[in-house]
Design an enzyme around this catalytic site. Structure first.
Site, PDB file in Angstrom:
ATOM      1  N   GLY A  14       0.782  -1.227   0.000  1.00 57.28           N
ATOM      2  CA  GLY A  14       0.000   0.000   0.000  1.00 57.28           C
ATOM      3  C   GLY A  14       0.813   1.276   0.000  1.00 57.28           C
ATOM      4  O   GLY A  14       0.330   2.308   0.457  1.00 57.28           O
ATOM      5  N   SER A  15       2.037   1.252  -0.529  1.00 56.77           N
ATOM      6  CA  SER A  15       2.828   2.481  -0.517  1.00 56.77           C
ATOM      7  C   SER A  15       2.211   3.544  -1.432  1.00 56.77           C
ATOM      8  O   SER A  15       2.199   4.731  -1.082  1.00 56.77           O
ATOM      9  CB  SER A  15       4.292   2.206  -0.890  1.00 56.77           C
ATOM     10  OG  SER A  15       4.415   1.786  -2.227  1.00 56.77           O
ATOM     11  N   ASN A  16       1.672   3.147  -2.574  1.00 60.39           N
ATOM     12  CA  ASN A  16       0.994   4.134  -3.427  1.00 60.39           C
ATOM     13  C   ASN A  16      -0.328   4.581  -2.804  1.00 60.39           C
ATOM     14  O   ASN A  16      -0.702   5.748  -2.906  1.00 60.39           O
ATOM     15  CB  ASN A  16       0.763   3.581  -4.841  1.00 60.39           C
ATOM     16  CG  ASN A  16       1.970   3.789  -5.731  1.00 60.39           C
ATOM     17  OD1 ASN A  16       2.430   4.905  -5.909  1.00 60.39           O
ATOM     18  ND2 ASN A  16       2.487   2.702  -6.275  1.00 60.39           N
ATOM     19  N   LYS A  64     -14.716 -14.914 -12.395  1.00 59.53           N
ATOM     20  CA  LYS A  64     -14.345 -13.496 -12.358  1.00 59.53           C
ATOM     21  C   LYS A  64     -15.579 -12.598 -12.438  1.00 59.53           C
ATOM     22  O   LYS A  64     -15.660 -11.588 -11.741  1.00 59.53           O
ATOM     23  CB  LYS A  64     -13.384 -13.175 -13.504  1.00 59.53           C
ATOM     24  CG  LYS A  64     -12.909 -11.726 -13.507  1.00 59.53           C
ATOM     25  CD  LYS A  64     -11.976 -11.416 -14.660  1.00 59.53           C
ATOM     26  CE  LYS A  64     -10.637 -11.973 -14.346  1.00 59.53           C
ATOM     27  NZ  LYS A  64      -9.505 -11.143 -14.713  1.00 59.53           N
ATOM     28  N   MET A  89      -3.068  -6.837  -8.247  1.00 66.27           N
ATOM     29  CA  MET A  89      -2.440  -7.883  -9.049  1.00 66.27           C
ATOM     30  C   MET A  89      -3.428  -8.774  -9.800  1.00 66.27           C
ATOM     31  O   MET A  89      -3.124  -9.909 -10.114  1.00 66.27           O
ATOM     32  CB  MET A  89      -1.523  -8.728  -8.159  1.00 66.27           C
ATOM     33  CG  MET A  89      -0.439  -7.901  -7.464  1.00 66.27           C
ATOM     34  SD  MET A  89       0.475  -6.776  -8.538  1.00 66.27           S
ATOM     35  CE  MET A  89       1.524  -7.932  -9.384  1.00 66.27           C
ATOM     36  N   ARG A  90      -4.597  -8.225 -10.112  1.00 62.54           N
ATOM     37  CA  ARG A  90      -5.565  -8.966 -10.920  1.00 62.54           C
ATOM     38  C   ARG A  90      -5.850  -8.183 -12.189  1.00 62.54           C
ATOM     39  O   ARG A  90      -5.817  -6.958 -12.188  1.00 62.54           O
ATOM     40  CB  ARG A  90      -6.879  -9.161 -10.159  1.00 62.54           C
ATOM     41  CG  ARG A  90      -6.727 -10.066  -8.998  1.00 62.54           C
ATOM     42  CD  ARG A  90      -8.037 -10.577  -8.461  1.00 62.54           C
ATOM     43  NE  ARG A  90      -7.750 -11.580  -7.454  1.00 62.54           N
ATOM     44  CZ  ARG A  90      -7.533 -12.861  -7.708  1.00 62.54           C
ATOM     45  NH1 ARG A  90      -7.621 -13.319  -8.924  1.00 62.54           N
ATOM     46  NH2 ARG A  90      -7.246 -13.691  -6.732  1.00 62.54           N
ATOM     47  N   ASN A 106      -4.281   2.931 -13.906  1.00 64.29           N
ATOM     48  CA  ASN A 106      -3.273   2.082 -13.286  1.00 64.29           C
ATOM     49  C   ASN A 106      -1.934   2.806 -13.283  1.00 64.29           C
ATOM     50  O   ASN A 106      -1.673   3.646 -14.138  1.00 64.29           O
ATOM     51  CB  ASN A 106      -3.136   0.773 -14.079  1.00 64.29           C
ATOM     52  CG  ASN A 106      -2.187  -0.215 -13.414  1.00 64.29           C
ATOM     53  OD1 ASN A 106      -2.189  -0.376 -12.202  1.00 64.29           O
ATOM     54  ND2 ASN A 106      -1.374  -0.888 -14.219  1.00 64.29           N
ATOM     55  N   HIS A 108       2.183   1.798 -13.366  1.00 62.82           N
ATOM     56  CA  HIS A 108       3.045   0.664 -13.683  1.00 62.82           C
ATOM     57  C   HIS A 108       4.505   1.115 -13.616  1.00 62.82           C
ATOM     58  O   HIS A 108       4.844   2.176 -14.142  1.00 62.82           O
ATOM     59  CB  HIS A 108       2.716   0.125 -15.082  1.00 62.82           C
ATOM     60  CG  HIS A 108       3.502  -1.092 -15.432  1.00 62.82           C
ATOM     61  ND1 HIS A 108       3.227  -2.335 -14.907  1.00 62.82           N
ATOM     62  CD2 HIS A 108       4.579  -1.248 -16.227  1.00 62.82           C
ATOM     63  CE1 HIS A 108       4.102  -3.214 -15.381  1.00 62.82           C
ATOM     64  NE2 HIS A 108       4.935  -2.579 -16.183  1.00 62.82           N
TER      65      HIS A 108
END
Length: 188
Positions: A14-16, A64, A89-90, A106, A108
């Site tokens: 959870g750093s972001n 899903k 991570m999904r 997102n 990246h």
């Protein structure tokens, strides 16, 4: 006027998430954390900030579509209109993509299209390239293939280790992501 409500999806430390929460004058209210790992450090960070968390185990759903419908139900209960992925991570499926089209972003840790997918920093480090960086992009049905919103380069120094490079990339992420969130939402 009330602020736009957003959710952060995360699977790890959870750093972001924390960098976004610590941003002064964030252009949205973070209304929900969505997490797929019951032991993820981000859950304690959400608790620290008083952010409700929807933690789910994908294995408890038939597919899903089913777990994405459960996520959408929680997002709608929280009146969320934007989603920011921060180490989630999904891969988002069509159920989520269709409901929040053009409103899922997102971050990246590479200069996409280079080094998509898992372990992007390690991929760049092992490839011997001179620069890597951070990309903020809209998501689509592919893996790190959506339209790019912003990028920032990070030089790979001669004496870098993978760990020192990771720290510098994360520092850029923590500055760039909140800035891009604000730019996106202030134009809406």
């Amino acid at each position: 006027m009330s602020k736009i409500k957003a959710a952060i999806f995360a699977s790890g430390t959870g750093s972001n998430f924390e960098a976004i929460m610590e941003t002064e004058h964030l252009a949205c209210d973070i209304a929900l954390l969505v997490c797929d790992q019951s032991s993820a450090g981000v859950i304690a960070k959400a608790d620290k900030y008083g952010i409700p968390a929807f933690v789910f185990d994908a294995k408890q759903f038939p597919d899903k579509t089913a777990y994405e419908k459960a996520i959408i139900d929680r997002l709608e209960e929280s009146e969320v209109s934007w989603i920011f992925l921060a180490g989630y991570m999904r891969i988002a499926g069509p159920t989520l993509l269709n409901r929040y089209e053009g409103r899922i972003v997102n971050i990246h840790p590479s200069l996409l299209p280079a080094f998509p997918g898992m372990d992007a920093i390690g991929q760049a480090y092992r490839a011997g390239v001179k620069t890597t960086g951070v990309t903020v992009h809209f998501i689509d049905e592919g893996i790190d293939t959506g339209p790019i919103i912003a990028q920032e380069e990070v030089a790979i120094l001669q004496d870098d280790t993978e760990e020192s490079l990771t720290k510098r990339v994360h520092k850029v992420e923590h500055q760039l992501y909140p800035k891009v969130i604000n730019q996106l939402l202030q134009t809406k």
